[in-house]
Design a protein around this motif. Structure first.
Motif, PDB file in Angstrom:
ATOM      1  N   LEU A  13     -59.194  53.351  -0.424  1.00  0.00           N
ATOM      2  CA  LEU A  13     -60.314  53.814   0.384  1.00  0.00           C
ATOM      3  C   LEU A  13     -61.226  54.665  -0.473  1.00  0.00           C
ATOM      4  O   LEU A  13     -60.892  55.785  -0.826  1.00  0.00           O
ATOM      5  N   LEU A  50     -64.434  56.577  -0.383  1.00  0.00           N
ATOM      6  CA  LEU A  50     -65.438  57.080   0.557  1.00  0.00           C
ATOM      7  C   LEU A  50     -66.732  57.460  -0.160  1.00  0.00           C
ATOM      8  O   LEU A  50     -67.748  57.674   0.479  1.00  0.00           O
ATOM      9  N   VAL A  71     -55.463  58.957   1.309  1.00  0.00           N
ATOM     10  CA  VAL A  71     -56.413  59.856   1.930  1.00  0.00           C
ATOM     11  C   VAL A  71     -57.032  60.780   0.886  1.00  0.00           C
ATOM     12  O   VAL A  71     -58.234  61.044   0.902  1.00  0.00           O
ATOM     13  N   ILE A 108     -69.489  51.938   3.757  1.00  0.00           N
ATOM     14  CA  ILE A 108     -68.260  51.948   4.558  1.00  0.00           C
ATOM     15  C   ILE A 108     -68.509  51.236   5.893  1.00  0.00           C
ATOM     16  O   ILE A 108     -67.707  50.411   6.332  1.00  0.00           O
ATOM     17  N   LEU A 132     -70.351  53.750  13.595  1.00  0.00           N
ATOM     18  CA  LEU A 132     -69.080  53.990  12.898  1.00  0.00           C
ATOM     19  C   LEU A 132     -67.996  54.424  13.882  1.00  0.00           C
ATOM     20  O   LEU A 132     -66.884  53.898  13.894  1.00  0.00           O
ATOM     21  N   VAL A 165     -64.590  52.272  14.760  1.00  0.00           N
ATOM     22  CA  VAL A 165     -63.259  52.808  14.448  1.00  0.00           C
ATOM     23  C   VAL A 165     -62.405  52.858  15.708  1.00  0.00           C
ATOM     24  O   VAL A 165     -61.231  52.503  15.700  1.00  0.00           O
ATOM     25  N   MET A 201     -54.305  58.527   9.516  1.00  0.00           N
ATOM     26  CA  MET A 201     -55.189  59.419   8.778  1.00  0.00           C
ATOM     27  C   MET A 201     -56.503  58.761   8.379  1.00  0.00           C
ATOM     28  O   MET A 201     -57.560  59.375   8.468  1.00  0.00           O
ATOM     29  N   VAL A 202     -56.427  57.495   7.945  1.00  0.00           N
ATOM     30  CA  VAL A 202     -57.640  56.831   7.476  1.00  0.00           C
ATOM     31  C   VAL A 202     -58.631  56.669   8.623  1.00  0.00           C
ATOM     32  O   VAL A 202     -59.823  56.969   8.494  1.00  0.00           O
ATOM     33  N   GLU A 203     -58.118  56.212   9.772  1.00  0.00           N
ATOM     34  CA  GLU A 203     -59.003  56.044  10.923  1.00  0.00           C
ATOM     35  C   GLU A 203     -59.608  57.379  11.358  1.00  0.00           C
ATOM     36  O   GLU A 203     -60.776  57.444  11.731  1.00  0.00           O
ATOM     37  N   MET A 222     -60.243  59.922   9.473  1.00  0.00           N
ATOM     38  CA  MET A 222     -61.303  60.269   8.521  1.00  0.00           C
ATOM     39  C   MET A 222     -62.593  59.528   8.854  1.00  0.00           C
ATOM     40  O   MET A 222     -63.668  60.115   8.895  1.00  0.00           O
ATOM     41  N   LEU A 223     -62.462  58.211   9.086  1.00  0.00           N
ATOM     42  CA  LEU A 223     -63.664  57.413   9.337  1.00  0.00           C
ATOM     43  C   LEU A 223     -64.328  57.846  10.641  1.00  0.00           C
ATOM     44  O   LEU A 223     -65.551  57.986  10.710  1.00  0.00           O
TER      45      LEU A 223
END
Lengths: 347, 288
Positions: free
Chosen positions: A59, A61, A114, A260, A304, A308, B91-93, B95-96
Motif C-alpha cells: 500500500l 499512500l 500499514v 488511490i 473514497l 471503502v 487497518m488498511v480500510e 486508513m483509506l
C-alpha cells in the motif's frame, strides 16, 4: 477467460487499445485529443499503483512522490541539457532510484503494510513541503531554478530522440502517451505471468508461506515497488510534457489520494479497472474544476469513503462477477482459505 | 550563554509541539490500532473552533484551551459511530476511510470558511534573554505539553475509565465477558484522541495561521513520531519526539526549516530500518 480457445482477455483490450490509438485522432478535434492524452497519462499513473498495490500488496499512500520526482527530474534535466532524450531517461531513473532507496529501508526493515503506507505518505508530504518552499534564486540545480510554489513554467517538450529541432506536436504526444499506455498495460500483464510476477502475487496472498518455500520476499517486494515507482515517474515526465509546466501540486496529498481513489474505484487487483477509474475520475476532476458549487476535496473524499465502506472491491470485479456469472456456467464451489487478514489482522 | 538558552528553548519547544501534535494520534493508534489519517484535519478543526470562539468574544484562553477539545471531541465521537466502528481490525480500510474523511473535512471547511487564512491573537507577550527576544507563548506551549502528557498518563493509569480502556485494548473479548461495554470504550477512546488533536490545534492556533489545507503540514511529523515511537502511546511519543525534535531542530539551526524537516524524515527512515516496531518495540516494553 477463454472462449473457443481464444484468449479474449488479451484480444479485447488489445483491439480496443489499437482502435483508440488510431481511431480517436480521426474523430476528435485537437482540444478533445489533448484531454484524452491527459487521461492516458493518468491511466499510466493508475497502472503503476494498480501493480504495486493490487498485485504486490504494497500500500503506497504517497504515490505522488514518484510522480512528482519524475516530473521535476524531467523539467530540471531538460532545462539543463536542452535535448530531451537523456532527460526522458533521467525522469524514469530518478524516481526508480528513490523508490529503490525508500523500499530498501521499508522492506528490509520488514515493517508492516500499514507502516509502509504511512512512510510513503510522509515521503510525499515532505517532498511537497521541500519543493513548495524552495522558491528563492539560491535554490537551483544547474541552470534550472526549483521554483518553489510557483513551479517551473515553459518546460521544453519532448523531441524525436537525438534530434532537438524536431519536437513533438500535440498530435505526436497523443500517439506517444496512448502508445506507452498500451505498452505499459501489456508489459505488466506479461510481467505478471513470469516467475517474478507470480511470486509477487503470492507474497500478497501470504508472505510467510512464500518465505517458507524459499523465496526472498523482501527482494521481490523491493523490485515490485521499484518498478511501480519508475512507471509513476514515466507518467510524471509525460505530465510535464502535456502541460509544459510543473508545480509542487504534483507532490500533493490530493494527487496521492486521487491515484488511490482511481485504483480503489476501478478495483484493487485488476489492471483494467484502475485505468477506467483514472479516466472516469480525471474527467470528473475537470468537470468539477469548471464549477464553483462543489469543492473537489469534498467530492473525492465522499467517493473514497463510500467505496471503502460499501464497494471495497471496486467496480470492475463486481461487474465481472455479475456479467460473467450470467453468461458462463455455474461455478463449481471452490475451496478458499479464509482471508489472511481475518486471522492475522489483529496483532 | 543567552544564545544557548534561546537555542535550548527552541529545541525543547520543537519537542513539545511534536508531543502535542502527535498525542491524539498516538492514543488512537496505540490503544486502538487505528491509523487516523484525518488527524491533521482534527487539528485544523480545533484551530477553527478557537478562531470562531475568539470572534464571538470568548476569552482567548478559554477559546484555545477549552472550546477546541470539546468541539473536536464531539466530532470525533460522531466520526467513530458513523465510520470507524465498521472497520475495526481492518487497518488498511480504516486508513483509506479516514483519508476519505480527511478530504471530506478539507472540502467542508473550504466550503464554509473559504480558503483565506484565519488566526488567533497571541495571548502572551515576549520577554528578553540578554540581547535576544524570546516568545513567552513558546514557553507556555512547553509547559502545557508536559501538563497534557501528565494528565493523559494519570487518566489512563489511575482512573477507572483508563483501566477499562487499557483492558479493552488488550483483550476486547475478555473485557466484554467481564461486563465492560466495549463499544462504548472504543467510542470514548476515539473521542479522547480527537479531543487531544483539537486541543493541539487550539494551542497552536496563535502561532500558526489556519487554512483548511494546513492539516497536511502537521500530519507528516505526527505520523513519523507515532511510528518511531511504536506501540506504547505515551512513552513512544515522548521518546520519539525527543529524538526527532532534537534532530529536526538541530538541522534547522544548521541550515533552514526546510532541511530541518528533511533531516526529520531521514532520521525516521533510518530508525524504522533499525527498529521496525518503533522505539518502544524494543525498549520500555510494557510501558504505557
Amino acid at each position: 477467460m477463454k472462449i473457443a480457445g481464444i484468449r479474449l482477455d488479451l484480444i479485447v483490450p488489445g483491439v480496443c487499445g489499437l482502435a483508440l490509438l488510431f481511431g480517436l485522432p480521426i474523430f476528435l478535434d485537437l482540444f478533445s485529443l489533448l484531454q484524452v492524452t491527459l487521461y492516458a497519462i493518468m491511466a499510466i499513473l493508475a497502472l503503476s499503483l494498480a501493480f504495486i498495490w493490487g498485485y504486490g500488496g504494497i500500500l503506497c499512500l504517497g504515490h505522488s512522490a514518484f510522480f512528482g520526482l519524475g516530473a521535476y527530474a524531467y523539467a530540471i534535466a531538460v532545462i539543463n541539457i536542452g535535448e530531451s532524450t537523456a532527460p526522458f531517461l533521467i525522469a524514469i531513473l530518478v524516481p526508480t532510484l528513490a523508490a529503490a532507496a525508500v523500499g530498501y529501508f521499508m522492506f528490509y526493515g520488514r515493517i508492516s503494510d500499514v507502516y509502509v503506507g504511512v512512510m510513503t505518505l510522509t515521503l510525499a508530504l515532505i517532498l511537497f513541503n521541500v519543493v513548495n518552499s524552495t522558491s528563492g534564486a539560491q535554490y537551483h540545480i544547474g541552470k534550472a531554478p526549483i521554483g518553489g510554489y510557483n513551479g517551473l513554467p515553459n518546460v521544453p517538450g519532448l523531441n524525436v530522440p537525438f534530434d532537438p529541432d524536431n519536437s513533438l506536436d500535440p498530435g505526436d504526444m497523443y500517439y506517444l502517451c496512448m502508445g506507452l499506455l498500451i505498452v505499459v498495460y501489456f508489459g505488466l500483464r506479461w510481467l505478471l505471468t513470469t516467475r517474478f510476477g507470480r511470486v509477487a502475487v503470492a507474497i500478497r496472498e501470504n508472505e510467510k508461506r512464500v518465505e517458507f518455500i524459499g523465496y526472498d520476499s523482501r527482494l521481490h517486494k523491493l523490485a515490485t515497488f521499484t518498478i511501480g515507482g519508475g512507471l509513476a515517474g514515466l507518467a510524471g515526465c509525460l505530465f510535464v510534457n502535456w502541460g509544459a509546466y510543473v508545480s509542487p501540486t504534483t507532490f500533493s496529498m490530493m494527487q496521492s489520494a486521487q491515484v488511490i481513489i482511481w485504483v480503489l474505484v476501478g478495483g484493487v487487483g485488476t489492471l483494467f479497472g484502475p485505468m477506467i477509474g483514472a479516466v472516469a475520475l480525471s474527467w470528473l476532476t475537470v468537470e468539477v474544476g469548471s464549477q464553483q458549487l462543489i469543492d473537489a476535496n469534498l467530492l473525492f473524499g465522499a467517493i473514497l469513503l463510500v467505496f471503502v465502506l460499501l464497494v471495497p472491491r471496486g467496480i470492475m470485479p463486481v461487474l465481472i462477477d455479475r456479467v460473467w456469472g450470467r453468461i458462463s456456467l455455474p461455478r463449481r464451489p471452490v475451496f478458499t482459505a479464509p482471508p489472511v487478514a481475518a486471522r492475522e489482522g489483529k496483532r | 550563554m543567552a544564545y544557548a538558552t534561546i537555542v535550548g528553548i527552541e529545541v525543547v519547544y520543537a519537542i513539545a509541539t511534536l508531543i502535542l501534535v502527535s498525542l491524539g494520534l498516538a492514543i488512537i493508534f496505540g490503544m486502538m490500532r487505528v491509523i487516523n489519517l484525518a488527524h491533521g484535519e482534527f487539528l485544523v478543526m480545533g484551530g477553527y473552533a478557537a478562531t470562531i470562539a475568539v470572534h464571538h468574544g470568548v476569552n482567548v484562553w478559554i477559546a484555545i484551551l477549552i472550546v477546541p477539545p470539546i468541539a473536536v471531541g464531539l466530532i470525533g465521537l460522531v466520526v467513530e459511530r458513523a465510520v470507524i466502528r465498521f472497520l475495526y481490525g481492518r487497518m488498511v480500510e480504516t486508513m483509506l476511510a479516514s483519508w476519505g474523511l480527511s478530504l471530506l473535512i478539507v472540502g467542508l471547511l473550504t466550503t464554509i470558511f473559504g480558503s483565506s487564512t484565519e488566526g488567533v491573537p497571541m495571548p502572551l507577550s515576549g520577554f528578553t534573554i540578554g540581547a535576544y527576544q524570546a516568545s513567552g507563548y513558546n514557553v507556555f506551549v512547553i509547559a502545557f505539553s508536559l501538563l497534557t502528557l501528565g494528565a493523559v498518563y494519570v487518566l489512563l493509569r489511575f482512573t477507572r475509565l483508563g483501566l477499562l480502556a487499557r483492558g479493552t485494548m488488550q483483550n476486547a473479548a475478555m473485557a466484554a465477558a467481564l461486563g465492560v461495554d466495549t463499544t462504548k470504550v472504543y467510542a470514548v477512546t476515539f473521542a479522547l484522541g480527537a479531543a487531544l488533536a483539537g486541543l493541539a490545534g487550539g494551542v497552536l492556533a496563535p502561532v500558526a495561521g489556519i487554512v483548511p489545507t494546513s492539516g497536511g503540514s502537521y500530519i507528516g511529523q505526527a505520523f513519523i513520531t507515532v511510528l518511531g515511537g511504536g506501540a506504547a502511546a505515551l512513552t513512544g511519543v515522548t521518546s520519539a519526539a525527543l529524538l526527532f525534535g532534537s534532530v529536526g531542530q538541530a538541522a534547522t539551526f544548521a541550515t533552514n526549516p526546510v532541511f530541518g524537516s528533511v533531516a526529520l524524515l531521514l532520521a525516521a527512515v533510518v530508525l524504522i530500518r533499525i527498529l521496525p516496531n518503533g522505539i518502544t518495540g524494543r525498549y520500555f516494553k510494557g510501558w504505557l
